[in-house]
Motif scaffolding. Structure first.
Motif, PDB file in Angstrom:
ATOM      1  N   ALA A 271       0.831  -1.207   0.000  1.00 29.49           N
ATOM      2  CA  ALA A 271       0.000   0.000   0.000  1.00 29.49           C
ATOM      3  C   ALA A 271       0.863   1.255   0.000  1.00 29.49           C
ATOM      4  N   ASP A 272       1.946   1.250   0.778  1.00 24.24           N
ATOM      5  CA  ASP A 272       2.823   2.416   0.824  1.00 24.24           C
ATOM      6  C   ASP A 272       3.498   2.644  -0.526  1.00 24.24           C
TER       7      ASP A 272
ATOM      8  N   SER B  27       2.291   1.821  -3.450  1.00 17.46           N
ATOM      9  CA  SER B  27       1.249   2.335  -4.335  1.00 17.46           C
ATOM     10  C   SER B  27       0.986   3.815  -4.080  1.00 17.46           C
ATOM     11  N   ARG B  28       0.948   4.176  -2.812  1.00 15.40           N
ATOM     12  CA  ARG B  28       0.729   5.584  -2.458  1.00 15.40           C
ATOM     13  C   ARG B  28       1.907   6.446  -2.877  1.00 15.40           C
TER      14      ARG B  28
ATOM     15  N   ARG C 290       3.818   5.997  -5.470  1.00 12.57           N
ATOM     16  CA  ARG C 290       3.721   6.204  -6.927  1.00 12.57           C
ATOM     17  C   ARG C 290       2.689   7.268  -7.287  1.00 12.57           C
ATOM     18  N   ARG C 291       1.596   7.305  -6.526  1.00 17.62           N
ATOM     19  CA  ARG C 291       0.524   8.264  -6.809  1.00 17.62           C
ATOM     20  C   ARG C 291       0.767   9.626  -6.187  1.00 17.62           C
TER      21      ARG C 291
ATOM     22  N   ALA D  61       0.358  10.185  -2.999  1.00 17.21           N
ATOM     23  CA  ALA D  61      -0.661  10.307  -1.963  1.00 17.21           C
ATOM     24  C   ALA D  61      -0.029  10.261  -0.575  1.00 17.21           C
ATOM     25  N   TRP D  62      -0.875  10.380   0.456  1.00 10.00           N
ATOM     26  CA  TRP D  62      -0.442  10.304   1.844  1.00 10.00           C
ATOM     27  C   TRP D  62       0.211   8.956   2.079  1.00 10.00           C
ATOM     28  N   ARG D  63       1.365   8.961   2.752  1.00 10.58           N
ATOM     29  CA  ARG D  63       2.152   7.747   2.947  1.00 10.58           C
ATOM     30  C   ARG D  63       1.951   7.159   4.333  1.00 10.58           C
TER      31      ARG D  63
END
Length: 89
Positions: free
Chosen positions: A21-22, A24-25, A27-28, A30-32
Motif C-alpha cells: 500500500a505504501d 502504491s501511495r 507512486r501516486r 498520496a499520503w504515505r
C-alpha cells in the motif's frame, strides 16, 4: 506454539500489505504510511512479511535500517520459536 505461528503469519500478512500500500501511495504521490508503522509491524512479528514486501514491491530496499530491523526481527522471532519448541510450549 500454534498460536505463535498463526500470530506471526497474521502480522506478516499485514506487514506485506502495508508495504504494498505504501509503494502504491508513493507512486501516486498520496499520503504515505509512516516509516515507524512499517518498521513496527516488521519488528513486532511481521519481519517475514516485511522482507517479502520489500522484495516483491521493491520498496524501501535502499534504506539500510529497514534491512536491519527486518533481519533482526526475523532473528528474534525465529529464536523465540526455537525456545517455544525446545520447552514444549
Amino acid at each position: 506454539m500454534l498460536i505463535y505461528g498463526i500470530a506471526l503469519a497474521a502480522v506478516s500478512v499485514i506487514a506485506f500489505i502495508l508495504y504494498g500500500a505504501d509503494k502504491s501511495r508513493a507512486r501516486r504521490g498520496a499520503w504515505r504510511i509512516p516509516e515507524k508503522v512499517l518498521l513496527g509491524f516488521s519488528f513486532f512479528g511481521g519481519a517475514v512479511g516485511g522482507v517479502l514486501g520489500m522484495l516483491v514491491f521493491r520498496h524501501k530496499t535502499r534504506h539500510w535500517y529497514f534491512w536491519a530491523v527486518n533481519l533482526f526481527g526475523i532473528a528474534w522471532q525465529a529464536a523465540l520459536a526455537a525456545l517455544l519448541l525446545y520447552f514444549g510450549v
